[in-house]
Enzyme design. Structure first.
Site, mmCIF file in Angstrom:
data_model
loop_
_atom_site.group_PDB
_atom_site.id
_atom_site.type_symbol
_atom_site.label_atom_id
_atom_site.label_comp_id
_atom_site.label_asym_id
_atom_site.label_seq_id
_atom_site.Cartn_x
_atom_site.Cartn_y
_atom_site.Cartn_z
ATOM 1 C CD1 TRP A 186 -2.558 1.901 0.561
ATOM 2 C CD2 TRP A 186 -1.231 2.437 2.287
ATOM 3 N NE1 TRP A 186 -2.847 3.193 0.931
ATOM 4 C CE2 TRP A 186 -2.051 3.540 1.994
ATOM 5 C CE3 TRP A 186 -0.305 2.542 3.326
ATOM 6 C CZ2 TRP A 186 -1.989 4.737 2.707
ATOM 7 C CZ3 TRP A 186 -0.236 3.733 4.057
ATOM 8 C CH2 TRP A 186 -1.076 4.817 3.742
ATOM 9 C CD GLU A 225 -4.614 -1.365 2.197
ATOM 10 O OE1 GLU A 225 -3.435 -1.646 2.518
ATOM 11 O OE2 GLU A 225 -5.467 -1.003 3.019
ATOM 12 C CE LYS A 227 -6.365 5.906 3.211
ATOM 13 N NZ LYS A 227 -5.296 6.097 4.187
ATOM 14 C CG ASP A 258 -8.493 -0.900 4.749
ATOM 15 O OD1 ASP A 258 -9.564 -0.545 5.277
ATOM 16 O OD2 ASP A 258 -7.389 -0.781 5.310
ATOM 17 C CG HIS A 261 -8.873 1.951 2.331
ATOM 18 N ND1 HIS A 261 -7.635 1.554 1.911
ATOM 19 C CD2 HIS A 261 -8.697 2.420 3.589
ATOM 20 C CE1 HIS A 261 -6.742 1.762 2.879
ATOM 21 N NE2 HIS A 261 -7.379 2.270 3.905
ATOM 22 C CG ASP A 293 -9.985 6.701 11.639
ATOM 23 O OD1 ASP A 293 -8.884 6.679 11.082
ATOM 24 O OD2 ASP A 293 -10.317 5.885 12.515
ATOM 25 C CG ASP A 325 -5.135 -1.570 8.301
ATOM 26 O OD1 ASP A 325 -4.543 -1.102 9.298
ATOM 27 O OD2 ASP A 325 -5.096 -1.027 7.175
HETATM 28 C C1 RNT Z 1 -3.761 2.822 5.047
HETATM 29 C C2 RNT Z 1 -3.851 1.380 4.691
HETATM 30 C C3 RNT Z 1 -2.710 0.529 5.142
HETATM 31 C C4 RNT Z 1 -2.222 0.885 6.524
HETATM 32 C C5 RNT Z 1 -1.200 -0.067 7.062
HETATM 33 C C6 RNT Z 1 -0.516 0.475 8.272
HETATM 34 O O1 RNT Z 1 -4.904 3.501 4.814
HETATM 35 O O2 RNT Z 1 -5.044 0.855 5.189
HETATM 36 O O3 RNT Z 1 -3.049 -0.794 5.038
HETATM 37 O O4 RNT Z 1 -3.269 0.963 7.433
HETATM 38 O O5 RNT Z 1 -0.334 -0.389 6.079
HETATM 39 ZN ZN ZN Z 2 -5.332 -1.229 5.087
#
Ligand code: RNT
Ligand code: ZN
Length: 417
Positions: A186, A225, A227, A258, A261, A293, A325
């Site tokens: 990420w 990953e 976002k 995630d 996200h 958040d 996470d």
């Molecule tokens: C950040 C991502 C990522 C982090 C970690 C610490 O928005 O979710 O995965 O939370 O790598």
């Molecule tokens: Zn994450």
């Protein structure tokens, strides 16, 4: 509740579920084989152990100053083991590169090697804990707003080198544990405000990834990953969900979902069946978004529950890796691990207990009201009695009994830090 009461409640639940065609013993066996990958970074608010560590950056933040955060590798290991002792089943540990055992040495990100993870590999073996891994491109002077997509070739190459080295480390971990190490990539890359070079940044990110993945690895699996936005990077994210969906499906790479996200009304669970015909597997970062958040402690909210339902309904249990996470510095951090892990497990349990063949059949027969009715009824079936039995069989506290253990650990250990 004493043991006898827990067993009795379970026996009743078992009969109740049998009546709708669900075998709770089978479900318990499946749940035993369900392994979370616990994120190491809840224990210390994502600080890590670099000697030269700077402040947390990259658009993520841990808020709160509850006493007792782990200050070094020994404290972090102790906290993880404490949390694991209160979570039924066997679980993995997900490490970030900045959590290496650097032994007081300044090791820059482009210098890291498996040597700094040897003690983790040994620890994993001793504690029956398989390891997963993450490259770390935040909290570094070269992070800025752009890392792998930086137009400055020097900076880009620095992060490419870092990520390649992380893949080597993950590969060694996988080899040592005889089970693939899942390495998540990420990067926070993005823009705070209006920007016009989007195509350029995305092209550079693609090129960097191509270079990173050019070497095949036997003992690790890559995942990517995306976002929606980061703090201070609100206007544009290079590695968006669409970008990685395209990249992962084209290159047969695992995509990370995630749950924190996505847009507030977007349902992450829906991505499971949308993606699984195009990407080999999924990695999850089970989290909880609250307004800006993306990283509140996981609970049994609708989004999380629905995600596990979708995985089980898709028959994709073994095509998903189950990472957590979140990072909350405002409450007892060991408690945060236990709450989030148990919540994810309970969501999985409820999904496994769904009378899915029956519901699926009704749906195909066009009996919409029966689908709705069974799903509604299932919500109130005694799944909690099955979870209690699971805890009991695994020798961990049942229900809220884990609170006393965490209080004691706080009194004896974390409050003294
Ligand atoms: C950040 C991502 C990522 C982090 C970690 C610490 O928005 O979710 O995965 O939370 O790598
Ligand atoms: Zn994450």
């Amino acid at each position: 509740m004493n043991e006898n009461q827990i067993n009795k409640a379970y026996e009743l639940a078992k009969e109740r579920y049998a009546a709708i065609g669900v075998d709770t013993e089978k479900v318990l066996a499946t749940l035993q084989d369900f392994h979370l990958s616990m994120h190491c970074w809840q224990a210390d608010d994502v600080k890590g152990f670099e000697v030269q560590a700077g402040a947390l950056s990259g658009g993520i933040q841990s808020t709160g100053d509850f006493p007792g955060a782990a200050r070094n590798i020994d404290e972090l290991r102790a906290d993880i083991l404490k949390a694991k002792s209160l979570i039924p089943g066997t679980h993995r540990l997900n490490l970030h590169e900045i959590y290496g055992d650097f032994q007081g040495k300044v090791v820059d990100r482009d210098e890291v090697t498996v040597d700094y993870f040897k003690s983790w590999i040994d620890w994993g073996k001793e504690n029956n804990t398989k390891l997963d891994f993450n490259s770390t491109s935040f909290s570094h002077p070269k992070s800025g707003n752009l890392s792998l997509s930086n137009p400055d070739k020097g900076i880009r190459d620095f992060w490419i080198e870092h990520t390649k080295r992380c893949r080597d480390i993950a590969d060694e971990m996988g080899k040592a544990q005889e089970d693939p190490c899942i390495m998540n990539l990420w990067v926070h890359d993005g823009c705070k405000d209006v920007s016009v070079n989007h195509m350029l940044y995305r092209h550079l990110l693609k090129e960097s990834l191509d270079e990173i993945f050019s070497e095949k690895k036997e003992n690790m699996k890559d995942c990517l990953e995306g976002k929606v936005f980061g703090i201070g990077l609100e206007s544009f994210t290079v590695g968006s969900h669409d970008f990685y969906t395209a990249y992962c499906s084209k290159n047969n790479i695992i995509q990370t979902i995630d749950t924190g996200h996505y847009h507030p009304t977007e349902i992450p669970a829906d991505k499971v069946s949308a993606l699984l015909d195009f990407v080999p597997e999924l990695m999850l970062h089970v989290s909880r978004p609250v307004r800006w958040d993306s990283d509140h402690v996981t609970i049994m909210d609708d989004n999380t529950q629905e995600l596990f339902f979708e995985i089980v309904r898709a028959g994709a249990l073994n095509r998903v890796h189950y990472g957590l996470d979140y990072f909350d510095g405002s409450i007892n951090r060991v408690g945060a691990y236990v709450i989030g892990s148990r919540a994810a497990q309970k969501c999985m349990l409820r999904a496994l207990l769904e009378p899915k063949e029956t519901v699926a059949k009704y749906e195909l027969e066009g009996c919409g009201y029966k689908v709705l009715a069974l799903i509604e009824e299932a919500k109130a079936l005694p799944w909690a009695a099955v979870y209690d039995e699971f805890c009991l069989r695994n020798g961990v506290p049942v229900g809220e009994a884990f609170l006393a253990e965490i209080d004691q650990y706080e009194k004896e250990v974390t409050s003294k830090r």
